[in-house]
Design a protein around this motif. Structure first.
Motif, short mmCIF file in Angstrom:
data_model
loop_
_atom_site.label_atom_id
_atom_site.label_comp_id
_atom_site.label_asym_id
_atom_site.label_seq_id
_atom_site.Cartn_x
_atom_site.Cartn_y
_atom_site.Cartn_z
N ASP A 80 0.86 -1.18 0.00
CA ASP A 80 0.00 0.00 0.00
C ASP A 80 0.90 1.23 0.00
O ASP A 80 1.72 1.41 0.92
N LEU A 81 0.76 2.07 -1.02
CA LEU A 81 1.63 3.24 -1.14
C LEU A 81 1.52 4.18 0.06
O LEU A 81 2.48 4.88 0.39
N ASP A 82 0.39 4.18 0.73
CA ASP A 82 0.21 5.08 1.86
C ASP A 82 0.47 4.41 3.21
O ASP A 82 0.29 5.02 4.27
N ALA A 83 0.90 3.17 3.16
CA ALA A 83 1.31 2.46 4.38
C ALA A 83 2.77 2.78 4.67
O ALA A 83 3.55 3.09 3.77
N PRO A 84 3.18 2.70 5.93
CA PRO A 84 4.60 2.92 6.24
C PRO A 84 5.46 1.80 5.69
O PRO A 84 4.99 0.68 5.45
N LEU A 85 6.72 2.10 5.48
CA LEU A 85 7.68 1.09 5.02
C LEU A 85 7.69 -0.13 5.94
O LEU A 85 7.96 -1.25 5.50
N THR A 105 6.18 6.63 4.57
CA THR A 105 5.41 5.77 3.68
C THR A 105 6.12 5.57 2.34
O THR A 105 7.07 6.28 2.00
N PHE A 106 5.62 4.60 1.59
CA PHE A 106 6.14 4.36 0.24
C PHE A 106 5.95 5.59 -0.64
O PHE A 106 6.85 5.98 -1.38
N ARG A 107 4.78 6.20 -0.56
CA ARG A 107 4.52 7.39 -1.38
C ARG A 107 5.44 8.54 -0.99
O ARG A 107 5.89 9.30 -1.84
N ASP A 108 5.73 8.68 0.31
CA ASP A 108 6.67 9.70 0.75
C ASP A 108 8.02 9.51 0.08
O ASP A 108 8.64 10.48 -0.39
N CYS A 109 8.49 8.27 0.03
CA CYS A 109 9.80 8.00 -0.58
C CYS A 109 9.77 8.24 -2.07
O CYS A 109 10.70 8.83 -2.64
N LEU A 110 8.71 7.81 -2.74
CA LEU A 110 8.61 8.01 -4.19
C LEU A 110 8.62 9.48 -4.55
O LEU A 110 9.17 9.87 -5.58
N GLY A 111 8.01 10.31 -3.72
CA GLY A 111 7.92 11.74 -3.99
C GLY A 111 8.96 12.57 -3.29
O GLY A 111 8.91 13.80 -3.33
N HIS A 112 9.93 11.94 -2.64
CA HIS A 112 10.98 12.64 -1.90
C HIS A 112 10.37 13.64 -0.92
O HIS A 112 10.79 14.80 -0.83
N LEU A 157 13.47 1.88 -0.58
CA LEU A 157 12.51 1.24 -1.49
C LEU A 157 13.11 -0.02 -2.11
O LEU A 157 12.40 -1.01 -2.33
N GLY A 158 14.41 0.02 -2.39
CA GLY A 158 15.07 -1.18 -2.91
C GLY A 158 15.05 -2.32 -1.91
O GLY A 158 14.81 -3.48 -2.27
N ILE A 159 15.29 -2.01 -0.64
CA ILE A 159 15.23 -3.03 0.40
C ILE A 159 13.80 -3.57 0.52
O ILE A 159 13.59 -4.78 0.69
N ALA A 160 12.81 -2.69 0.38
CA ALA A 160 11.42 -3.14 0.41
C ALA A 160 11.13 -4.11 -0.75
O ALA A 160 10.46 -5.13 -0.56
N LEU A 161 11.65 -3.79 -1.93
CA LEU A 161 11.48 -4.70 -3.07
C LEU A 161 12.09 -6.07 -2.77
O LEU A 161 11.51 -7.10 -3.11
N GLU A 162 13.25 -6.06 -2.14
CA GLU A 162 13.90 -7.33 -1.81
C GLU A 162 13.05 -8.15 -0.85
O GLU A 162 12.98 -9.38 -0.96
N ARG A 163 12.38 -7.48 0.09
CA ARG A 163 11.53 -8.20 1.03
C ARG A 163 10.29 -8.76 0.32
O ARG A 163 9.86 -9.88 0.59
N LEU A 212 26.74 -2.04 -1.52
CA LEU A 212 25.55 -2.82 -1.16
C LEU A 212 25.28 -3.93 -2.17
O LEU A 212 24.38 -4.75 -1.96
N GLN A 213 26.03 -3.93 -3.27
CA GLN A 213 25.87 -4.93 -4.33
C GLN A 213 24.46 -4.94 -4.89
O GLN A 213 23.83 -5.98 -5.05
N GLY A 214 23.98 -3.74 -5.21
CA GLY A 214 22.66 -3.57 -5.80
C GLY A 214 21.71 -2.85 -4.88
O GLY A 214 21.55 -3.24 -3.73
N THR A 215 21.10 -1.77 -5.38
CA THR A 215 20.18 -0.97 -4.58
C THR A 215 19.06 -0.45 -5.47
O THR A 215 19.05 -0.67 -6.68
N GLY A 216 18.14 0.28 -4.85
CA GLY A 216 17.04 0.87 -5.60
C GLY A 216 17.33 2.24 -6.15
O GLY A 216 16.50 2.80 -6.87
N HIS A 217 18.48 2.82 -5.83
CA HIS A 217 18.73 4.20 -6.24
C HIS A 217 19.69 4.34 -7.41
O HIS A 217 19.79 5.42 -8.01
N ALA A 218 20.42 3.29 -7.74
CA ALA A 218 21.40 3.33 -8.82
C ALA A 218 21.70 1.89 -9.23
O ALA A 218 21.18 0.94 -8.64
#
Length: 323
Positions: A80-85, A105-112, A157-163, A212-218
């Motif tokens: 849920d984009l409006d749920a906390p990480l 939240t996820f939306r907070d991170c997506l929108g900086h 967000l990358g760590i969240a994707l991994e989970r 980190l051997q792979g992340t969500g930001h680069a």
């Protein structure tokens, strides 16, 4: 549309020695146009840029890979984009249940829209990727008063994707035409890194992503045509959350046109775009049905040079729309 005028601007930057090499690609109602010039590498082994040169896309990873994947999981109901990480990363700052980080939240991170700092030298805190992930999750982050564009948002967000997906970002499919593990000889070189003791070519330039051997930001690599294909797909599906403003400058994962932004001022007001530190960029104008990408290796062999990349991007964007 004036592709030739736009290319003349980029070509001049190469000829003047401001950047080693460049590829400009545009897709619109008049078809696809791609031009290239200069060097993929100057040192230690010179190599020319070609249409198929693979670039380290740096922060273009944020919208092209991470945002797309997060939004896909949200659409499927897996988050849920409006749920906390913490709904996906329950151990995030687990030793302080009342801390501000756990409300992000996820939306907070997506929108900086968070209060994380812009960047931090995570790579200086160890060598083991698992330990560095633990450091990211358990660190008491300094809280900046006003939200800023932050790599930390997309590392989380990358760590969240991994989970959610049960594997590391580096092991995920980045999509057609993109890769996390390119052949070095096909790549544009980036920096002669003092930390790693060599010129980065086919290895990610960003130090934190490397450690980190792979992340969500680069970490994403791709060609101009791969980015044009991606942009065409965005045009094809029409305006969506990637076009929905979360602030006067940002959407979900992208920037939207604002005064002095990277895409120039002649594109439509709903145009989205993003840049990468290595000298890359992608812009999508839904109203005009136009996509363009400018790929350079402006950090080769050092980031500590005046390339005027910000002005170059703006001048290229404005030239595409004519006078």
């Amino acid at each position: 549309m004036s592709f030739q005028a736009a290319w003349a601007v980029a070509d001049a930057a190469v000829n003047e020695g401001r950047i080693p090499g460049a590829v400009l690609g545009v897709v619109n109602g008049q078809g696809r146009h791609v031009a290239w010039a200069g060097s993929a590498a100057l040192v230690p082994d010179p190599a020319p840029v070609t249409r198929d040169t693979i670039f380290d896309l740096a922060s273009l990873t944020k919208p092209v890979f991470t945002t797309e994947r997060i939004l896909s999981h949200a659409h499927a109901g897996r988050l849920d984009l409006d749920a906390p990480l913490t709904s996906v990363i329950p151990d995030f700052r687990q030793y302080n249940a009342e801390c501000w980080e756990r409300a992000t939240t996820f939306r907070d991170c997506l929108g900086h829209r968070t209060h994380f700092p812009a960047v931090a030298p995570i790579y200086t805190h160890g060598h083991d990727p698992a330990t560095l992930r633990a450091f990211v999750l358990q660190r008491e982050w300094p809280r900046v008063e006003n939200p800023v564009y932050s790599d930390i948002n997309f590392i989380l967000l990358g760590i969240a994707l991994e989970r959610v997906e049960g594997c590391l970002v580096h092991d995920m499919d980045p999509g057609p035409g993109f890769t996390f593990t390119p052949p070095p000889e096909a790549c544009a070189a980036t920096e002669a890194c003092t930390w790693r003791g060599r010129v980065m070519r086919g290895e990610v330039h960003d130090e934190n992503c490397y450690a980190l051997q792979g992340t969500g930001h680069a970490g994403l690599f791709g060609t101009a045509d791969a980015l044009l294909n991606f942009g065409e797909a965005l045009l094809g599906r029409g305006p969506d959350l990637t076009c929905e403003a979360l602030s006067d400058q940002r959407t979900h994962g992208w920037e939207i046109r604002f005064p002095n932004w990277s895409g120039g001022q002649k594109c439509g007001p709903k145009t989205i775009g993003h840049t990468g530190f290595t000298g890359t960029g992608l812009w999508v104008d839904h109203a005009a049905g136009q996509v363009w990408t400018l790929l350079t290796n402006r950090v080769h062999p050092s980031r500590h040079a005046e390339t005027r990349i910000a002005t170059l991007r703006q001048e290229v964007g404005d030239a595409l729309y004519g006078t």
